[in-house]
Design an enzyme around this catalytic site. Structure first.
Site, PDB file in Angstrom:
ATOM      1  N   GLU A   1      18.035 -17.724  -7.651  1.00  0.00           N
ATOM      2  CA  GLU A   1      17.628 -16.363  -8.016  1.00  0.00           C
ATOM      3  C   GLU A   1      17.017 -16.337  -9.426  1.00  0.00           C
ATOM      4  O   GLU A   1      16.028 -15.644  -9.681  1.00  0.00           O
ATOM      5  CB  GLU A   1      18.832 -15.412  -7.911  1.00  0.00           C
ATOM      6  CG  GLU A   1      18.600 -13.994  -8.395  1.00  0.00           C
ATOM      7  CD  GLU A   1      17.384 -13.283  -7.769  1.00  0.00           C
ATOM      8  OE1 GLU A   1      16.828 -13.771  -6.791  1.00  0.00           O
ATOM      9  OE2 GLU A   1      16.995 -12.236  -8.311  1.00  0.00           O
TER      10      GLU A   1
ATOM     11  N   LYS B   1       6.562  -4.052  -4.484  1.00  0.00           N
ATOM     12  CA  LYS B   1       8.001  -3.777  -4.454  1.00  0.00           C
ATOM     13  C   LYS B   1       8.537  -3.852  -3.045  1.00  0.00           C
ATOM     14  O   LYS B   1       9.621  -4.355  -2.803  1.00  0.00           O
ATOM     15  CB  LYS B   1       8.263  -2.390  -5.058  1.00  0.00           C
ATOM     16  CG  LYS B   1       9.745  -2.020  -5.133  1.00  0.00           C
ATOM     17  CD  LYS B   1      10.484  -2.889  -6.126  1.00  0.00           C
ATOM     18  CE  LYS B   1      11.961  -2.592  -6.202  1.00  0.00           C
ATOM     19  NZ  LYS B   1      12.706  -3.726  -6.799  1.00  0.00           N
TER      20      LYS B   1
ATOM     21  N   LYS C   1      13.255 -15.013 -10.440  1.00  0.00           N
ATOM     22  CA  LYS C   1      13.068 -13.939 -11.428  1.00  0.00           C
ATOM     23  C   LYS C   1      12.100 -14.364 -12.504  1.00  0.00           C
ATOM     24  O   LYS C   1      11.173 -13.648 -12.849  1.00  0.00           O
ATOM     25  CB  LYS C   1      14.444 -13.598 -12.032  1.00  0.00           C
ATOM     26  CG  LYS C   1      14.655 -12.221 -12.467  1.00  0.00           C
ATOM     27  CD  LYS C   1      14.986 -11.219 -11.377  1.00  0.00           C
ATOM     28  CE  LYS C   1      14.315 -11.400 -10.078  1.00  0.00           C
ATOM     29  NZ  LYS C   1      14.715 -10.672  -8.963  1.00  0.00           N
TER      30      LYS C   1
ATOM     31  N   GLU D   1       8.395 -14.856 -11.142  1.00  0.00           N
ATOM     32  CA  GLU D   1       7.638 -13.696 -10.643  1.00  0.00           C
ATOM     33  C   GLU D   1       7.100 -12.815 -11.760  1.00  0.00           C
ATOM     34  O   GLU D   1       6.073 -12.164 -11.589  1.00  0.00           O
ATOM     35  CB  GLU D   1       8.422 -12.892  -9.601  1.00  0.00           C
ATOM     36  CG  GLU D   1       9.566 -12.056 -10.101  1.00  0.00           C
ATOM     37  CD  GLU D   1      10.260 -11.264  -8.980  1.00  0.00           C
ATOM     38  OE1 GLU D   1       9.574 -10.736  -8.105  1.00  0.00           O
ATOM     39  OE2 GLU D   1      11.506 -11.172  -9.015  1.00  0.00           O
TER      40      GLU D   1
ATOM     41  N   HIS E   1      16.356 -37.367  -5.998  1.00  0.00           N
ATOM     42  CA  HIS E   1      15.688 -37.814  -4.766  1.00  0.00           C
ATOM     43  C   HIS E   1      14.191 -37.524  -4.795  1.00  0.00           C
ATOM     44  O   HIS E   1      13.549 -37.479  -3.760  1.00  0.00           O
ATOM     45  CB  HIS E   1      16.351 -37.171  -3.539  1.00  0.00           C
ATOM     46  CG  HIS E   1      17.773 -37.617  -3.358  1.00  0.00           C
ATOM     47  ND1 HIS E   1      18.106 -38.865  -2.918  1.00  0.00           N
ATOM     48  CD2 HIS E   1      18.941 -36.985  -3.635  1.00  0.00           C
ATOM     49  CE1 HIS E   1      19.425 -38.993  -2.890  1.00  0.00           C
ATOM     50  NE2 HIS E   1      19.963 -37.856  -3.338  1.00  0.00           N
TER      51      HIS E   1
ATOM     52  N   ARG F   1       5.061   0.201  -6.387  1.00  0.00           N
ATOM     53  CA  ARG F   1       5.136  -0.619  -5.174  1.00  0.00           C
ATOM     54  C   ARG F   1       4.131  -1.771  -5.187  1.00  0.00           C
ATOM     55  O   ARG F   1       4.185  -2.651  -4.339  1.00  0.00           O
ATOM     56  CB  ARG F   1       4.909   0.253  -3.943  1.00  0.00           C
ATOM     57  CG  ARG F   1       6.025   1.271  -3.757  1.00  0.00           C
ATOM     58  CD  ARG F   1       5.660   2.288  -2.728  1.00  0.00           C
ATOM     59  NE  ARG F   1       5.561   1.699  -1.404  1.00  0.00           N
ATOM     60  CZ  ARG F   1       6.554   1.667  -0.533  1.00  0.00           C
ATOM     61  NH1 ARG F   1       7.729   2.165  -0.861  1.00  0.00           N
ATOM     62  NH2 ARG F   1       6.392   1.132   0.658  1.00  0.00           N
TER      63      ARG F   1
ATOM     64  N   CYS G   1       0.813  -1.214   0.000  1.00  0.00           N
ATOM     65  CA  CYS G   1       0.000   0.000   0.000  1.00  0.00           C
ATOM     66  C   CYS G   1       0.844   1.259   0.000  1.00  0.00           C
ATOM     67  O   CYS G   1       1.973   1.267   0.477  1.00  0.00           O
ATOM     68  CB  CYS G   1      -0.868   0.012   1.247  1.00  0.00           C
ATOM     69  SG  CYS G   1      -1.871  -1.443   1.417  1.00  0.00           S
TER      70      CYS G   1
ATOM     71  N   TRP H   1      -3.015  -2.675  -1.452  1.00  0.00           N
ATOM     72  CA  TRP H   1      -2.652  -4.046  -1.785  1.00  0.00           C
ATOM     73  C   TRP H   1      -3.395  -4.902  -0.751  1.00  0.00           C
ATOM     74  O   TRP H   1      -3.110  -4.843   0.440  1.00  0.00           O
ATOM     75  CB  TRP H   1      -1.138  -4.221  -1.662  1.00  0.00           C
ATOM     76  CG  TRP H   1      -0.606  -5.531  -2.157  1.00  0.00           C
ATOM     77  CD1 TRP H   1      -0.240  -5.847  -3.431  1.00  0.00           C
ATOM     78  CD2 TRP H   1      -0.331  -6.701  -1.368  1.00  0.00           C
ATOM     79  NE1 TRP H   1       0.230  -7.135  -3.489  1.00  0.00           N
ATOM     80  CE2 TRP H   1       0.184  -7.687  -2.240  1.00  0.00           C
ATOM     81  CE3 TRP H   1      -0.479  -7.019  -0.018  1.00  0.00           C
ATOM     82  CZ2 TRP H   1       0.566  -8.945  -1.809  1.00  0.00           C
ATOM     83  CZ3 TRP H   1      -0.106  -8.288   0.416  1.00  0.00           C
ATOM     84  CH2 TRP H   1       0.404  -9.241  -0.482  1.00  0.00           C
TER      85      TRP H   1
ATOM     86  N   ASN I   1      -1.443   2.330   5.972  1.00  0.00           N
ATOM     87  CA  ASN I   1      -0.535   1.246   5.569  1.00  0.00           C
ATOM     88  C   ASN I   1      -0.214   0.434   6.807  1.00  0.00           C
ATOM     89  O   ASN I   1       0.037   1.018   7.864  1.00  0.00           O
ATOM     90  CB  ASN I   1       0.784   1.806   5.031  1.00  0.00           C
ATOM     91  CG  ASN I   1       0.659   2.312   3.622  1.00  0.00           C
ATOM     92  OD1 ASN I   1      -0.430   2.334   3.069  1.00  0.00           O
ATOM     93  ND2 ASN I   1       1.774   2.737   3.047  1.00  0.00           N
ATOM     94  N   GLY I   2      -0.170  -0.876   6.677  1.00  0.00           N
ATOM     95  CA  GLY I   2       0.138  -1.729   7.832  1.00  0.00           C
ATOM     96  C   GLY I   2      -1.035  -2.644   8.132  1.00  0.00           C
ATOM     97  O   GLY I   2      -1.966  -2.765   7.326  1.00  0.00           O
TER      98      GLY I   2
HETATM   99  C1  AGP Z   1      12.614  -9.607  -6.004  1.00  0.00           C
HETATM  100  O1  AGP Z   1      12.565  -9.687  -7.376  1.00  0.00           O
HETATM  101  C2  AGP Z   1      11.365  -9.754  -5.325  1.00  0.00           C
HETATM  102  N1  AGP Z   1      10.403  -8.837  -5.819  1.00  0.00           N
HETATM  103  C3  AGP Z   1      11.373  -9.946  -3.812  1.00  0.00           C
HETATM  104  O2  AGP Z   1      11.740 -11.267  -3.620  1.00  0.00           O
HETATM  105  C4  AGP Z   1      12.258  -9.053  -2.918  1.00  0.00           C
HETATM  106  O3  AGP Z   1      13.604  -9.310  -3.158  1.00  0.00           O
HETATM  107  C5  AGP Z   1      11.911  -9.318  -1.445  1.00  0.00           C
HETATM  108  O4  AGP Z   1      10.568  -8.969  -1.232  1.00  0.00           O
HETATM  109  C6  AGP Z   1      12.794  -8.589  -0.480  1.00  0.00           C
HETATM  110  O5  AGP Z   1      12.709  -7.218  -0.625  1.00  0.00           O
HETATM  111  P1  AGP Z   1      13.765  -6.243   0.009  1.00  0.00           P
HETATM  112  O6  AGP Z   1      15.088  -6.525  -0.621  1.00  0.00           O
HETATM  113  O7  AGP Z   1      13.267  -4.875  -0.290  1.00  0.00           O
HETATM  114  O8  AGP Z   1      13.810  -6.531   1.480  1.00  0.00           O
END
Ligand code: AGP
Length: 605
Positions: free
Chosen positions: A480, A600, A484, A487, A503, A26, A2, A85, A111-112
């Site tokens: 990683e 974000k 990527k 997502e 396994h 965000r 949010c 959100w 927010n929160g």
């Molecule tokens: C990364 O592509 C993601 N969107 C997500 O995993 C992100 O890295 C994670 O939410 C942690 O965020 P931060 O680095 O702002 O703490």
């Protein structure tokens, strides 16, 4: 997650609409605005009048809200807006913020999460219009109004459990925005003819910006702000010291931030290195006398930052330093093992991730010293940690983290050598590392791989399921890379340690399955090649990334990567996978900058 934007001054509605658009990156699923307004507007499902306040909200993109707001040619000097959100209740008009109190005299954005909202709802014994925790707060403000707005807000805040940043307007005190903060970030500012509040330091426009601390309150007016502590004692803003405004990057000729940010990786790495290229600079931030006593390291983070931490762990281990790496949301709720001589490192691009900050606080309670690695100056984590190093990647807008990840790795490369220097007194290894990393940045810039990555994306974009395998550092690349790809493409994609496949997971491999294999570590390459053969034997289609000659001609695609020192492959190869993910998302018609359901900065637990 949010976002909050509020503005007092001329054209406040326009300013708030622009403000919430800057917060779009965000992640959100609905948006709304409330403004002081003496005229009653025609009501419908999007528009509601309170007492001299009007609310307009809509589901989906901000442009859906914009269509309604811009048509009405609204004039107001006080407005607050929100991007939501969903946490409590589905994304819908009724659940989007702002929320009115029952009497329509208060409008609030939040927010929160208010954890005890159901208890409070019972205390209120009233029907609510939405399913949200936030509406309860609006109704509490109405119920407990004592004639003074700020003290009412404080009294209500004292009833709440959880986290919040609130921006509130009320007809009891028009021409002001009231702000309260506990656990969720919020910044306030003012200039000669305006006052402003925003939940994101990257998105606020204005001068004289102050980052509110926990349990502080602010009253924003045109041309001034007043800040108060938890007992409502006024704080001299002069003493707080305004923070430097952060320049937000512009899209320029690019169609997406993600591609722009991938292209910026070499310059971002150079900027990260610049701040620490003299060992004395690092010593000023992390004093040798204090740091040499740490014998163990604990790295905690979420998502991509966690993956950077996995590489960090291996780099420390290579220097003979014991290191653990943990996912923040898991670490917080398992039994806490007391550790001695341990430095706890927290990695977060945004510096706002709730679980990472929660884990940091937990470690502090147990007496550990904490170091934050973050990209955002003045983010919440920088106020919580004992020490802080910045990645200097520049503002990252794309939800999928790219250049910030590379810069997190750079910090780990440097830190591992800094710790080695405590043991050996050898400065040379530190300076060699800086030199090598500069070379890697140069090589990434030179390595023209876009068309190759576009070609791989063409091959895989119709897949139902993809696997990524490797061993050691190569497995961390796979982890990683898989995050990527999934997502932003929404293709199911899993990473696996190559030796673990047999396994169980290998049963999922068939002739339709692409398996990305990373083979860059000499010591274990033959083992991984055997695992690749096992996949090929099940007709799996291997896409191989390696600098080694491949005797197995049965791979479907082979990407021969340039020769660099083995330890740098996580930093180097991820560039291919960032681009492949980007092109795959485009082929599938997804917006890579704003993947569905993602935010974000993840400020809820
Ligand atoms: C990364 O592509 C993601 N969107 C997500 O995993 C992100 O890295 C994670 O939410 C942690 O965020 P931060 O680095 O702002 O703490």
């Amino acid at each position: 997650m949010c976002g909050i934007y509020g503005y007092i001054g001329e054209k406040s509605v326009d300013e708030v609409m622009k403000g919430i658009k800057r917060l779009e990156y965000r992640g959100y699923d609905s948006a709304g605005i409330a403004f002081q307004n003496r005229e009653r507007l025609c009501e419908d499902e999007n528009t509601k009048n309170g007492e001299n306040i009007t609310l307009i909200k809509n589901k989906g993109e901000i442009s859906n809200l914009e269509k309604i707001v811009l048509n009405k040619n609204l004039k107001s000097n006080v407005a607050i807006g929100h991007t939501r959100w969903a946490t409590h209740g589905e994304p819908s008009i009724k659940n989007s913020h702002p929320h009115f109190s029952g009497d329509g005299k208060w409008a609030i954005v939040h927010n929160g999460i208010i954890e005890n909202y159901l208890e409070l709802k019972q205390e209120l014994q009233t029907q609510t219009e939405s399913d949200t925790d936030t509406e309860i707060v609006a109704r509490l403000l109405e119920k407990y109004f004592n004639g003074d707005v700020l003290s009412t807000i404080k009294n209500v805040c004292h009833k709440l459990k959880g986290s919040y940043a609130f921006a509130i307007i009320t007809s009891h005190s028009p021409d002001k925005i009231f702000v309260a903060k506990h656990g969720s970030p919020v910044v306030v500012g003012y200039g000669k003819s305006y006052g402003v509040v925003c939940s994101d330091i990257n998105s606020i426009k204005g001068e004289n910006i102050y980052v509110l601390e926990n349990d502080q309150y602010a009253i924003i007016e045109k041309g001034k702000i007043n800040i108060f502590d938890k007992n409502l004692v006024a704080i001299d803003v002069g003493k707080l010291g305004a923070v430097k405004k952060v320049e937000r990057s512009k899209l320029g000729d690019y169609s997406h931030y993600m591609l722009k940010e991938i292209d910026e990786i070499p310059s971002a790495i150079r900027r990260t290195l610049k701040e620490y290229e003299n060992i004395e600079a690092l010593e000023k931030i992390l004093p040798k006398e204090k740091f040499k006593k740490f014998k163990n390291i604990l790295i905690i983070a979420c998502g991509t930052a966690y993956h950077a931490g996995l590489v960090g762990k291996r780099l420390f281990e290579e220097e003979g330093i014991y290191c653990e790496s943990e996912i923040a949301s898991e670490f917080r709720y398992k039994p806490f093992i007391e550790r001695r001589k341990t430095l706890a490192i927290f990695v977060s691009q945004s510096g706002e991730t709730a679980d990472t900050i929660g884990a940091l606080k937990l470690c502090k309670q147990h007496g550990l010293k904490t170091l934050a690695i973050t990209n955002v100056r003045n983010s919440s984590i920088t106020f919580e940690a004992d020490y802080c190093i910045y990645t200097n990647a520049g503002s990252e807008i794309g939800v999928a983290s790219t250049k910030a990840y590379n810069c997190q790795l750079v910090i780990f490369y440097i830190l591992s050598k800094y710790f080695n220097y405590f043991k050996t007194g050898d400065e040379k290894a530190y300076y060699d590392e800086i030199k090598n990393l500069k070379n890697i940045a140069r090589l990434i810039k030179k390595n023209d791989i876009k068309s190759k990555c576009g070609y791989i994306a063409q091959k895989i974009y119709k897949s139902k399921s993809i696997y990524m395998i490797g061993r050691g550092l190569d497995y961390f690349i796979a982890a990683e890379a898989a995050l990527k790809l999934k997502e932003i493409s929404y293709i199911h994609c899993e990473s696996y340690p190559a030796g673990e496949l047999k396994h169980g997971t290998i049963s999922l491999i068939d002739k339709n399955t692409y398996v990305f294999a990373f083979v860059t570590q000499e010591k274990i390459k033959d083992k991984t090649f055997s695992n690749i053969n096992e996949v090929v034997a099940r007709e799996g289609k291997i896409i191989l990334f390696s600098q080694f000659d491949n005797s197995n001609k049965k791979v479907c695609e082979e990407i021969k990567v340039p020769l660099v020192k083995e330890r740098y492959y996580p930093l180097f190869i991820i560039n291919y996978l960032q681009l492949i993910s980007y092109y795959t998302a485009l082929l599938l018609g997804n917006n890579p900058d704003k993947p569905r359901s993602l935010a974000k900065s993840v400020t809820v637990e």
